[in-house]
Design a protein around this motif. Structure first.
Motif, PDB file in Angstrom:
ATOM      1  N   MET A 108       0.932  -1.088   0.080  1.00  0.00           N
ATOM      2  CA  MET A 108       0.170  -0.172   0.141  1.00  0.00           C
ATOM      3  C   MET A 108       0.796   1.273  -0.009  1.00  0.00           C
ATOM      4  O   MET A 108       1.783   1.273   0.670  1.00  0.00           O
ATOM      5  CB  MET A 108      -0.859  -0.051   1.416  1.00  0.00           C
ATOM      6  N   ALA A 109       0.458   2.172  -0.747  1.00  0.00           N
ATOM      7  CA  ALA A 109       1.072   3.533  -0.860  1.00  0.00           C
ATOM      8  C   ALA A 109       0.916   4.339   0.545  1.00  0.00           C
ATOM      9  O   ALA A 109      -0.206   4.203   1.068  1.00  0.00           O
ATOM     10  CB  ALA A 109       0.793   4.155  -2.059  1.00  0.00           C
ATOM     11  N   VAL A 110       1.452   5.263   0.788  1.00  0.00           N
ATOM     12  CA  VAL A 110       1.229   6.083   1.888  1.00  0.00           C
ATOM     13  C   VAL A 110       0.134   7.004   1.789  1.00  0.00           C
ATOM     14  O   VAL A 110      -0.624   7.240   2.752  1.00  0.00           O
ATOM     15  CB  VAL A 110       2.542   7.265   2.303  1.00  0.00           C
ATOM     16  N   GLY A 111      -0.042   7.400   0.479  1.00  0.00           N
ATOM     17  CA  GLY A 111      -1.355   8.340   0.162  1.00  0.00           C
ATOM     18  C   GLY A 111      -2.573   7.762   0.408  1.00  0.00           C
ATOM     19  O   GLY A 111      -3.382   8.166   0.731  1.00  0.00           O
ATOM     20  N   VAL A 112      -2.491   6.345  -0.142  1.00  0.00           N
ATOM     21  CA  VAL A 112      -3.707   5.457  -0.024  1.00  0.00           C
ATOM     22  C   VAL A 112      -4.122   5.228   1.646  1.00  0.00           C
ATOM     23  O   VAL A 112      -5.252   5.514   2.005  1.00  0.00           O
ATOM     24  CB  VAL A 112      -3.559   4.219  -0.744  1.00  0.00           C
ATOM     25  N   LEU A 113      -2.892   5.039   2.481  1.00  0.00           N
ATOM     26  CA  LEU A 113      -3.235   4.824   3.724  1.00  0.00           C
ATOM     27  C   LEU A 113      -3.753   6.053   4.459  1.00  0.00           C
ATOM     28  O   LEU A 113      -4.729   6.034   5.088  1.00  0.00           O
ATOM     29  CB  LEU A 113      -1.930   4.226   4.426  1.00  0.00           C
TER      30      LEU A 113
END
Length: 85
Positions: A16-21
């Motif tokens: 998972m990408a930081v932005g998605v989290l």
């Protein structure tokens, strides 16, 4: 500080990408970076709960205690994260 934040480990395990989290948790990417990099002075339980829900993990997968002055590779085995996805 003896509290180590392993959010980046869980992000990697989940792909998972930081932005998605950040979006799923409802915080800004900048605030997530502060928490992820261990610079936060406090964290709300609601934020921890949202992180655990988004990453499908337990609080202990995100935070762990290490004795001060002891390198991570020399810390007692029971103080290191040993959970698996």
């Amino acid at each position: 500080m003896p509290i180590v934040v392993d959010i980046d480990v869980m992000l990697s395990r989940r792909g998972m990408a930081v932005g998605v989290l950040a979006e799923r948790v409802g915080i800004t990417p900048a605030n997530l970076a502060v928490l992820k990099n261990g610079r936060a002075r406090a964290v709300r339980f609601t934020t921890l709960a949202a992180l655990c829900e988004a990453l499908d993990c337990q609080v202990g997968d995100l935070l762990r205690w290490e004795p001060e002055g002891v390198p991570a590779d020399q810390a007692p085995a029971d103080s290191r994260s040993s959970s698996t996805p």
